[in-house]
Design a protein around this motif. Sequence first.
Motif, mmCIF file in Angstrom:
data_model
loop_
_atom_site.group_PDB
_atom_site.id
_atom_site.type_symbol
_atom_site.label_atom_id
_atom_site.label_comp_id
_atom_site.label_asym_id
_atom_site.label_seq_id
_atom_site.Cartn_x
_atom_site.Cartn_y
_atom_site.Cartn_z
ATOM 1 N N VAL A 43 12.482 16.936 -11.546
ATOM 2 C CA VAL A 43 11.785 15.845 -10.862
ATOM 3 C C VAL A 43 11.856 16.075 -9.358
ATOM 4 O O VAL A 43 12.913 16.423 -8.826
ATOM 5 C CB VAL A 43 12.427 14.477 -11.213
ATOM 6 N N THR A 44 10.704 15.887 -8.677
ATOM 7 C CA THR A 44 10.662 15.941 -7.219
ATOM 8 C C THR A 44 10.016 14.660 -6.715
ATOM 9 O O THR A 44 9.281 13.975 -7.440
ATOM 10 C CB THR A 44 9.861 17.161 -6.702
ATOM 11 N N ALA A 45 10.277 14.335 -5.459
ATOM 12 C CA ALA A 45 9.741 13.112 -4.862
ATOM 13 C C ALA A 45 8.329 13.339 -4.334
ATOM 14 O O ALA A 45 7.989 14.423 -3.878
ATOM 15 C CB ALA A 45 10.646 12.656 -3.732
ATOM 16 N N LEU A 46 7.550 12.304 -4.380
ATOM 17 C CA LEU A 46 6.244 12.260 -3.737
ATOM 18 C C LEU A 46 6.421 11.285 -2.570
ATOM 19 O O LEU A 46 6.181 10.092 -2.686
ATOM 20 C CB LEU A 46 5.184 11.775 -4.721
ATOM 21 N N ASN A 47 6.904 11.797 -1.461
ATOM 22 C CA ASN A 47 7.420 10.938 -0.399
ATOM 23 C C ASN A 47 6.509 10.815 0.824
ATOM 24 O O ASN A 47 6.980 10.857 1.947
ATOM 25 C CB ASN A 47 8.809 11.403 0.019
ATOM 26 N N TYR A 48 5.226 10.635 0.602
ATOM 27 C CA TYR A 48 4.328 10.346 1.707
ATOM 28 C C TYR A 48 4.531 8.900 2.142
ATOM 29 O O TYR A 48 4.623 8.005 1.310
ATOM 30 C CB TYR A 48 2.867 10.514 1.297
ATOM 31 N N GLU A 49 4.544 8.676 3.444
ATOM 32 C CA GLU A 49 4.615 7.307 3.956
ATOM 33 C C GLU A 49 3.222 6.708 3.998
ATOM 34 O O GLU A 49 2.234 7.416 4.163
ATOM 35 C CB GLU A 49 5.221 7.311 5.355
ATOM 36 N N GLY A 50 3.153 5.402 3.860
ATOM 37 C CA GLY A 50 1.896 4.691 4.034
ATOM 38 C C GLY A 50 0.884 4.846 2.921
ATOM 39 O O GLY A 50 -0.307 4.635 3.148
ATOM 40 N N LEU A 51 1.335 5.200 1.724
ATOM 41 C CA LEU A 51 0.397 5.294 0.606
ATOM 42 C C LEU A 51 -0.048 3.896 0.190
ATOM 43 O O LEU A 51 0.744 2.952 0.219
ATOM 44 C CB LEU A 51 1.035 6.004 -0.585
ATOM 45 N N PRO A 52 -1.303 3.763 -0.220
ATOM 46 C CA PRO A 52 -1.780 2.458 -0.661
ATOM 47 C C PRO A 52 -1.257 2.130 -2.058
ATOM 48 O O PRO A 52 -0.748 3.001 -2.748
ATOM 49 C CB PRO A 52 -3.302 2.641 -0.695
ATOM 50 N N ALA A 53 -1.414 0.885 -2.438
ATOM 51 C CA ALA A 53 -1.149 0.514 -3.828
ATOM 52 C C ALA A 53 -2.258 1.116 -4.683
ATOM 53 O O ALA A 53 -3.373 1.345 -4.203
ATOM 54 C CB ALA A 53 -1.135 -1.001 -3.977
ATOM 55 N N ASP B 132 -4.390 13.482 1.616
ATOM 56 C CA ASP B 132 -5.639 12.729 1.581
ATOM 57 C C ASP B 132 -6.148 12.579 0.155
ATOM 58 O O ASP B 132 -6.658 11.522 -0.226
ATOM 59 C CB ASP B 132 -6.688 13.407 2.462
ATOM 60 N N PHE B 133 -6.008 13.631 -0.637
ATOM 61 C CA PHE B 133 -6.383 13.552 -2.044
ATOM 62 C C PHE B 133 -5.596 12.435 -2.733
ATOM 63 O O PHE B 133 -6.162 11.641 -3.497
ATOM 64 C CB PHE B 133 -6.122 14.887 -2.744
ATOM 65 N N THR B 134 -4.303 12.369 -2.464
ATOM 66 C CA THR B 134 -3.441 11.359 -3.079
ATOM 67 C C THR B 134 -3.896 9.951 -2.711
ATOM 68 O O THR B 134 -4.043 9.087 -3.585
ATOM 69 C CB THR B 134 -1.980 11.584 -2.651
ATOM 70 N N ARG B 135 -4.120 9.713 -1.437
ATOM 71 C CA ARG B 135 -4.570 8.383 -1.001
ATOM 72 C C ARG B 135 -5.885 7.992 -1.673
ATOM 73 O O ARG B 135 -6.047 6.868 -2.141
ATOM 74 C CB ARG B 135 -4.755 8.371 0.517
#
Length: 132
Positions: free
Chosen positions: A55-65, A91-94
Motif C-alpha cells: 500500500v502507498t499513499a495518494l497524498n496530493y493536497e487539495g483534492l476535491p470530494a 490533474d488527472f486525479t482531480r
Amino acid sequence: MDTNIIHETALKVLAGTTSFPEVVGALLRAGVDYYHVDYVGRRKTYYGNDGAVVVTALNYEGLPAVESDFAPDRLKANLLDRPRHGQKYRDFTRRAMAAGVQSYFAFLRGKRVVYLGRQGDLHTEWFPGTAP
C-alpha cells in the motif's frame, strides 16, 4: 513483489515524471498483477501474483470530494487528455474525482482499467492498442 520498484514508481507517478506505459512496465517487472486506486481512502494498493500486497499513499493536497454522480463523458475526456496533452497524474486525479470516480482497478495482465462510481457505475478502458 519488488517493493522498491513499487515505491519508486509510486513516487514518480505522484511527481508526474513518468508515463502510464512506463508505470505498467515497471509494475509488471516488480511482480504486480493489478492495483487499486482508492480516491476516497487516498491510497493505492498493489497486488502481486504471489499473493503479496503493498500500500502507498495518494497524498496530493487539495483534492476535491468525489462527486456523487458518475459522468462517463467527463471521464473519457480526462482519459484522452493524458496522452494527447501530457496531462499530469495530479490533474488527472482531480478531474477523475470531479467526474464521480471513487476508485479504479488497473489490471496489468488483463490490459484494462475499470473505473467505479459511488453508485456502482463502472467504465472499462482498455490499454492503448488492445481491445476485447
